[in-house]
Each structure stands twice: as structure tokens, then as C-alpha cells.
Design an enzyme around this catalytic site. Structure first.
Site, PDB file in Angstrom:
ATOM      1  N   LYS A  27      64.440  58.393  33.517  1.00 25.34           N
ATOM      2  CA  LYS A  27      63.280  58.772  32.704  1.00 25.34           C
ATOM      3  C   LYS A  27      63.085  60.283  32.733  1.00 25.34           C
ATOM      4  CE  LYS A  27      58.993  59.480  33.081  1.00 25.34           C
ATOM      5  NZ  LYS A  27      58.844  60.596  32.123  1.00 25.34           N
TER       6      LYS A  27
ATOM      7  N   GLY B 200      59.671  66.119  41.261  1.00 27.75           N
ATOM      8  CA  GLY B 200      58.437  66.518  40.589  1.00 27.75           C
ATOM      9  C   GLY B 200      57.399  66.951  41.599  1.00 27.75           C
ATOM     10  N   SER B 201      56.137  66.731  41.265  1.00 25.13           N
ATOM     11  CA  SER B 201      55.047  67.216  42.117  1.00 25.13           C
ATOM     12  C   SER B 201      54.912  66.352  43.372  1.00 25.13           C
ATOM     13  CB  SER B 201      53.737  67.197  41.338  1.00 25.13           C
ATOM     14  OG  SER B 201      53.436  65.884  40.926  1.00 25.13           O
ATOM     15  N   THR B 202      54.429  66.954  44.423  1.00 23.54           N
ATOM     16  CA  THR B 202      54.198  66.235  45.675  1.00 23.54           C
ATOM     17  C   THR B 202      53.161  65.132  45.463  1.00 23.54           C
ATOM     18  OG1 THR B 202      54.890  68.075  47.054  1.00 23.54           O
ATOM     19  CG2 THR B 202      53.335  66.538  48.047  1.00 23.54           C
ATOM     20  N   GLU B 203      52.171  65.439  44.628  1.00 20.59           N
ATOM     21  CA  GLU B 203      51.124  64.447  44.324  1.00 20.59           C
ATOM     22  C   GLU B 203      51.744  63.163  43.737  1.00 20.59           C
ATOM     23  OE1 GLU B 203      48.721  66.170  41.311  1.00 20.59           O
ATOM     24  OE2 GLU B 203      47.451  64.399  41.094  1.00 20.59           O
TER      25      GLU B 203
ATOM     26  N   GLY C 272      54.887  62.358  43.914  1.00 25.03           N
ATOM     27  CA  GLY C 272      55.810  61.842  44.926  1.00 25.03           C
ATOM     28  C   GLY C 272      55.125  60.807  45.820  1.00 25.03           C
TER      29      GLY C 272
ATOM     30  N   GLU D 184      62.371  64.853  45.737  1.00 20.79           N
ATOM     31  CA  GLU D 184      62.543  66.310  45.778  1.00 20.79           C
ATOM     32  C   GLU D 184      61.275  66.877  45.172  1.00 20.79           C
ATOM     33  OE1 GLU D 184      62.903  69.737  44.713  1.00 20.79           O
ATOM     34  OE2 GLU D 184      64.682  69.330  43.486  1.00 20.79           O
TER      35      GLU D 184
ATOM     36  N   CYS E 247      61.075  74.718  41.872  1.00 25.03           N
ATOM     37  CA  CYS E 247      60.435  74.166  43.069  1.00 25.03           C
ATOM     38  C   CYS E 247      60.711  75.072  44.261  1.00 25.03           C
ATOM     39  CB  CYS E 247      60.938  72.756  43.314  1.00 25.03           C
ATOM     40  SG  CYS E 247      62.689  72.590  43.033  1.00 25.03           S
TER      41      CYS E 247
ATOM     42  N   GLU F 136      51.344  75.316  45.400  1.00 26.47           N
ATOM     43  CA  GLU F 136      52.425  75.633  44.459  1.00 26.47           C
ATOM     44  C   GLU F 136      51.815  75.961  43.098  1.00 26.47           C
ATOM     45  OE1 GLU F 136      55.199  72.441  43.296  1.00 26.47           O
ATOM     46  OE2 GLU F 136      56.758  73.977  43.430  1.00 26.47           O
TER      47      GLU F 136
HETATM   48  P1  NAI Z   1      54.833  65.502  37.615  1.00 27.39           P
HETATM   49  O1  NAI Z   1      55.189  65.235  39.020  1.00 27.39           O
HETATM   50  O2  NAI Z   1      53.644  64.832  37.029  1.00 27.39           O
HETATM   51  O3  NAI Z   1      56.086  65.120  36.662  1.00 27.39           O
HETATM   52  C1  NAI Z   1      57.417  64.949  37.058  1.00 27.39           C
HETATM   53  C2  NAI Z   1      57.973  63.650  36.499  1.00 27.39           C
HETATM   54  O4  NAI Z   1      57.227  62.572  37.033  1.00 27.39           O
HETATM   55  C3  NAI Z   1      57.882  63.498  34.983  1.00 27.39           C
HETATM   56  O5  NAI Z   1      59.007  62.813  34.509  1.00 27.39           O
HETATM   57  C4  NAI Z   1      56.647  62.627  34.814  1.00 27.39           C
HETATM   58  O6  NAI Z   1      56.662  61.892  33.620  1.00 27.39           O
HETATM   59  C5  NAI Z   1      56.756  61.717  36.002  1.00 27.39           C
HETATM   60  N1  NAI Z   1      55.498  61.107  36.446  1.00 27.39           N
HETATM   61  C6  NAI Z   1      54.250  61.601  36.358  1.00 27.39           C
HETATM   62  N2  NAI Z   1      53.358  60.731  36.867  1.00 27.39           N
HETATM   63  C7  NAI Z   1      54.052  59.657  37.284  1.00 27.39           C
HETATM   64  C8  NAI Z   1      53.699  58.433  37.910  1.00 27.39           C
HETATM   65  N3  NAI Z   1      52.442  58.136  38.199  1.00 27.39           N
HETATM   66  N4  NAI Z   1      54.689  57.557  38.213  1.00 27.39           N
HETATM   67  C9  NAI Z   1      55.971  57.849  37.949  1.00 27.39           C
HETATM   68  N5  NAI Z   1      56.361  58.985  37.350  1.00 27.39           N
HETATM   69  C10 NAI Z   1      55.418  59.886  37.024  1.00 27.39           C
HETATM   70  O7  NAI Z   1      54.715  67.057  37.454  1.00 27.39           O
HETATM   71  P2  NAI Z   1      53.843  67.881  36.381  1.00 27.39           P
HETATM   72  O8  NAI Z   1      52.488  67.262  36.244  1.00 27.39           O
HETATM   73  O9  NAI Z   1      54.616  68.045  35.163  1.00 27.39           O
HETATM   74  O10 NAI Z   1      53.702  69.275  37.118  1.00 27.39           O
HETATM   75  C11 NAI Z   1      52.726  69.465  38.146  1.00 27.39           C
HETATM   76  C12 NAI Z   1      53.185  70.453  39.186  1.00 27.39           C
HETATM   77  O11 NAI Z   1      54.225  69.847  39.934  1.00 27.39           O
HETATM   78  C13 NAI Z   1      53.807  71.739  38.657  1.00 27.39           C
HETATM   79  O12 NAI Z   1      52.860  72.729  38.450  1.00 27.39           O
HETATM   80  C14 NAI Z   1      54.725  72.123  39.762  1.00 27.39           C
HETATM   81  O13 NAI Z   1      53.989  72.852  40.718  1.00 27.39           O
HETATM   82  C15 NAI Z   1      55.141  70.810  40.363  1.00 27.39           C
HETATM   83  N6  NAI Z   1      56.472  70.430  39.900  1.00 27.39           N
HETATM   84  C16 NAI Z   1      57.509  70.512  40.768  1.00 27.39           C
HETATM   85  C17 NAI Z   1      58.790  70.242  40.326  1.00 27.39           C
HETATM   86  C18 NAI Z   1      59.961  70.298  41.209  1.00 27.39           C
HETATM   87  O14 NAI Z   1      61.039  70.691  40.761  1.00 27.39           O
HETATM   88  N7  NAI Z   1      59.877  69.846  42.456  1.00 27.39           N
HETATM   89  C19 NAI Z   1      59.066  69.923  38.945  1.00 27.39           C
HETATM   90  C20 NAI Z   1      57.887  69.749  38.124  1.00 27.39           C
HETATM   91  C21 NAI Z   1      56.653  70.038  38.612  1.00 27.39           C
END
Ligand code: NAI
Ligand code: MG
Length: 502
Positions: free
Chosen positions: A199, A252-255, A257, A274, A308, A405
Site C-alpha cells: 500500500k 512512516g510515523s512513530t504514531e 507505527g 521503520e 526519517c 520530528e
Molecule cells: P503516516 O505514518 O500517517 O503515513 C505513512 C503510511 O502509513 C502511509 O502509507 C499511510 O497511508 C499509512 N497509514 C496512516 N495511518 C495508518 C493506519 N492507521 N493504519 C495503517 N496505515 C496507516 O505519516 P504522515 O501522516 O504522512 O506523516 C506524519 C509524520 O510522520 C511526518 O511529518 C514525518 O515526521 C513522519 N514520517 C516519517 C517517515 C519515515 O520515513 N520514517 C515517512 C513519513 C512520515
């Protein structure tokens, strides 16, 4: 700021690709969402709709998981030799290389990153990931194990381990390196013989869908790779919770995660994560400042700071603090900001309106808590999501901008007195993804590398990635590692087989 992309400077195949609404890949077929719904993806340099994409949800995830399960249990994938799997992956890598310009443009349009950067880094790194992992397909070995069973005196056993693919894998990826994150995830899963439901992030679904076309073209059997586009709270959550998924890999985000961990508890699927970072980047007074200063600028400003592992906390030894601060501020001012499609652009817009608001919100929070911008701190223009490369000073350890972050081109610069006071400051974070250290003193370099609680430590360099080098986080930066041999272990189960022969 340069001029925005016009249809005339977009590769014709890219223009065609974004003009049609994009379906998803399930069981080797391109299909609409069961609901028939689509969602828009935006060009972050203008905020305008770029393309419309099928909006997958629970039912689509279910169909994709069924396809992946059938492909895993009964498909030709299962019977292919490891060498045949490796050849398919190598073929995919060659196809990616043959479409470098197209992918670079898709990333520039959908994510906003400079097309020149995507062409030099994201796309070739994605191809190399598949090549590196293709080589591993034939080398996933177990071992033979001598036994000494006390309660069967005289019995003799031949015991060995086999590393089998973990099964159906759900992979959820972010928007910061859309194609490359797909490659980091798919590479080890394919090498080990898993089947996949991927996804992509809702902000940047296009390059993964184009990759899906190349996966079909390369000849992967149907159902091995399924790509479901949609939102995180719907499609993503359904994938993480699905009872027939054996492992979920998330970036993605720790939240989110933490939400994934909860969702995975239902069937206790394996989880790798990650997550975010707040990585310290340390410059000692004996460093070669002619490389450390541009290095520290690139550590934070590369990819608009949306890494990240971005070097977002800069610690500089007091004796050279003023010189480094001036240097990095000058570097920040020199950066050419513009739309990703412009060939001269070095820093593009942030990926989305949401990210723009998050980053500018953090800068404002920093100002309210008493930080000051040595340079930057403001939006650029009034169209698209452009933010000035920003260096914050007068920051304190407990400020939000130092602890959390930001995910944008914002670095805090702080002086330190000596290594003894530096190490606890650098480690004062819930995260532990990466760190940098700049010095000519090799002993100090290794000493600090040893003491930093981070999954990657770069010495006199930053943001150096290689398919062979494991990457991942300590503390709340994640579970497990991506890339290298380490990643493969997390896509296999070990089976112990014990045979009595006497
Ligand atoms: P996010 O963690 O919401 O999104 C990342 C992925 O997770 C996307 O594919 C999203 O559709 C999916 N996702 C979101 N909620 C989900 C859920 N409840 N269950 C399963 N999958 C879900 O990140 P977001 O909101 O785009 O960015 C927020 C912050 O997170 C950023 O400002 C950044 O600080 C951090 N981040 C860190 C990343 C990294 O490479 N470790 C990448 C993206 C964001
Ligand atoms: Mg989110």
C-alpha cells in the site's frame, strides 16, 4: 523560484500515465476499487490535482490478500527455483533503469522532489536494491546442527534448519521516497519467495503503480505483487489488521507505527517498523569544515528535510560554532528552491498541504518558545508548499523543535563544550535512527560512534545508503532492519527438521 512544469516538458509517457485514472494491481489485473471510488493526488508545487487513483478500502485489501495467499500456496511462484526468482528481479531492475527519466518525473510531479535528484538517487538506488536482493535469492541457507539429546541414549540424528518465506506480507510505505521505499520493501520479500500486498502512501501513489506495470512486464506470476492504493486509516488499517497476513512491514510515523503494532496483535503477525527520527549531527572543532559545513546542510536539507534520518539536531563544538553557523546559513541561502520538474531546482516543495502546515507549525512553535531563525523560517510564495531552508538557534533541549520530528527543512544548531557533555545531549531523544559525526580524530570518531544509540552512524559523510548496508532504528525509531542480509531474516521463518537415523 523557477517556472512550473508545463505539459511540454513532461515525458509523453508520463503525461499519458497521469491523464488516465489509475487502477490498482490485484492478482495480475488492473482493477478499479470495489466501491468505484477514486481519490486525487496533488502536485505539491501548485497544490493542483495531478491525477486520480482508485481508492482501495477493506474489500480491495481482502481481494488482494486472497490473491497473495493463493499465489503463495498454489501459484507457480512457489515452484520456481530461487535462480528463476532472482532472474525476474534482475529483469525488473533493468526495466527500472530503462525508465529512469519517467520515474524521475513521476516522483518530481507527485512528491515534489527535484527530478535531477530522483534521477541520480531514488531511481538507480531502487534498481540496485532489486539487483542486490536478486543475488540473495539463491543464498537463503539454513545449517546442519549436531544434537546431544540426553534422554535417547545411543540414538543418532541428522538435524538441519531451512529458511522458508514467511508467507503473505503486507507492506505500507510513506511518501518521502515513493519508488525507493517500494523497492526496499519488495526486494527482500521477493528474494525470499513471499507474496505481497503493497500500500503506497496516498500522497504519492503514482510511481508504485508504474512499478506495478513493470512487475507485470517482467513476468512475475499473478498475485505475487498486489498494489492497493488508498488511505492509511482505511486500506492501511485493514491490511495491518488482516487475519490472513503473516507479516506487516511499515515505514512512516512513530504514531502510526504504534497503531500497526496494536492492529497486528489480532493474529500476532510479525511486524517490522521503520519509524521517525531526530538524528544528531555532530561537528567537532578539528573537523574539516570545508566538507562538514556543506555536509551538515545536505544532511538536513536533502529531500526538503523529509528524511526519517535527517540530521535535524546539529551539535557544534563551541570553538567553531560561529563559523559553522555562518557557513550552514550561507549554504541554506544558496539553495535553489523551485518546482521539482525545473532542471535547476535543488529543493522542492513539501509533499502536501498537511506536511506544510506541520512544518510551519513547528517553526512557529519554536519561535514562541524563544528560538530564533539564523536564516529562513518562512513560506516561499503563496502557491504550492514551499518553505525556506531554516536554521534555528537559541534552542533548548526541552523545546518541541528539538524533541519532535519536524519532517521539513528545519535544523536546530546548538553549541557543546566537550564530548562528555555532548553524548548525553545527542542521546536525549525518544528516537535512535541515525547520527553523524565530523572530525579528523579517528579515535574520537569511533568513540562517539560507539556511544550514540542509533541504527546508523555516519562519519565524515551523511545520507549514504547502499542496498548492502542495514538501516533501521533503536528505541522508538523502529523494529528490525531494512536492506542488507539483515532484512532477509525478517522475511523468513526458520524451520528445524530433526531425523533419527540410528
Ligand atoms: P503516516 O505514518 O500517517 O503515513 C505513512 C503510511 O502509513 C502511509 O502509507 C499511510 O497511508 C499509512 N497509514 C496512516 N495511518 C495508518 C493506519 N492507521 N493504519 C495503517 N496505515 C496507516 O505519516 P504522515 O501522516 O504522512 O506523516 C506524519 C509524520 O510522520 C511526518 O511529518 C514525518 O515526521 C513522519 N514520517 C516519517 C517517515 C519515515 O520515513 N520514517 C515517512 C513519513 C512520515
Ligand atoms: Mg498520517
Amino acid at each position: 523560484m523557477g517556472t512550473a512544469a508545463t505539459s511540454s516538458n513532461i515525458h509523453s509517457s508520463v503525461a499519458e500515465f497521469i491523464a488516465a485514472r489509475r487502477p490498482m494491481l490485484i492478482n495480475g489485473k488492473w482493477v478499479e476499487a470495489v466501491s468505484g471510488k477514486t481519490f486525487p493526488t496533488y502536485d505539491p508545487s501548485t497544490g493542483e490535482v495531478l491525477a486520480n487513483v482508485a481508492e482501495g478500502d477493506r474489500e480491495d485489501i481482502d481481494l488482494a490478500v486472497k490473491a497473495a495467499r493463493a499465489a503463495f500456496d498454489r501459484g507457480p511462484w512457489r515452484r520456481m527455483t530461487p535462480s528463476e526468482r532472482g532472474k525476474l528481479m534482475w529483469k525488473l531492475a533493468d526495466l527500472i533503469d530503462a525508465h529512469t527519466q519517467e520515474f524521475a518525473e513521476l516522483e518530481a510531479l507527485d512528491n515534489g522532489k527535484p527530478m535531477t535528484v530522483a534521477r541520480a538517487a531514488d531511481v538507480p538506488l531502487a534498481a540496485e536494491m532489486f539487483r542486490y536482493m536478486a543475488g540473495w535469492a539463491t543464498k537463503i541457507e539454513g545449517s546442519t546442527i549436531p544434537l546431544s539429546v540426553p534422554y535417547t541414549p545411543g540414538a543418532r540424528y541428522h538435524a538441519y534448519t531451512v529458511r522458508e518465506p514467511i508467507g503473505v506480507v503486507g507492506q505500507i510505505i510513506p511518501w518521502n521516497f515513493p519508488l525507493l521505499m517500494a523497492a526496499w520493501k519488495l526486494g527482500p520479500a521477493l528474494a525470499t519467495g513471499c507474496t505481497i500486498v503493497l500500500k503506497p502512501a496516498e500522497q504519492t501513489p503514482l510511481s508504485a503503480l508504474r512499478l506495478g506495470e513493470l512487475i507485470v512486464e517482467a513476468g512475475f506470476p499473478e498475485g505475487v505483487v498486489n498494489i492497493v492504493t488508498g488511505y492509511g486509516e482505511t486500506a492501511g488499517a485493514a491490511l495491518a489488521a488482516h487475519p490472513d497476513v503473516d507479516k506487516i512491514a511499515f515505514t512512516g510515523s512513530t504514531e502510526v507505527g504504534k497503531l500497526i503494532v496494536h492492529a497486528a496483535a489480532g493474529n500476532l503477525k510479525k511486524v517490522t517498523l521503520e519509524l521517525g527520527g531526530k538524528s544528531p549531527n555532530v561537528i567537532l572543532k578539528d573537523a574539516d569544515l570545508s566538507t562538514a559545513i556543506p555536509g551538515a546542510a545536505s544532511a538536513i536539507f536533502f529531500n526538503q528535510g523529509q528524511c526519517c534520518c535527517a540530521g535535524s539536531r546539529l551539535y557544534v563544538e563551541q570553538a567553531v560554532y560561529d563559523e559553522v553557523l555562518e557557513g550552514i546559513s550561507n549554504e541554506a541561502k544558496k539553495i535553489r528552491v523551485g518546482p521539482g520538474m525545473h532542471p535547476k531546482t535543488q529543493l522542492g516543495p513539501l509533499v502536501s498541504d498537511e506536511q506544510f502546515k506541520r512544518v510551519t507549525g513547528y517553526i512557529d512553535a519554536g519561535f514562541k518558545e524563544g528560538a530564533r531563525a539564523a536564516t529562513g523560517g518562512k513560506q516561499i510564495g503563496n502557491k504550492g508548499y514551499f518553505v525556506e531552508p531554516t536554521v534555528l538557534v537559541d534552542t533548548k533541549a526541552n523545546m518541541k523543535v528539538v524533541q519532535e520530528e519536524i519532517g521539513g527543512p528545519v535544523v536546530t544548531a546548538m553549541p557543546f563544550q566537550d564530548l562528555d557533555s555532548l553524548v548525553p545531549m545527542a542521546n536525549d531523544s525518544a528516537y535512535g535512527l541515525a547520527a553523524g559525526i565530523w572530525t579528523r580524530d579517528i579515535a574520537k570518531a569511533h568513540q562517539v560512534a560507539e556511544e550514540l544509540r542509533a541504527g546508523t552512524v555516519w562519519i565524515n559523510c551523511y545520507n549514504i545508503f547502499d542496498a548492502a548496508l542495514p538501516f533501521g532504528g533503536y528505541k522508538q525509531s523502529g523494529w528490525g532492519r531494512e536492506m542488507g542480509e539483515e532484512a532477509l531474516r525478517l522475511y523468513t521463518e526458520t524451520k528445524a527438521v530433526c531425523a533419527r537415523y540410528a
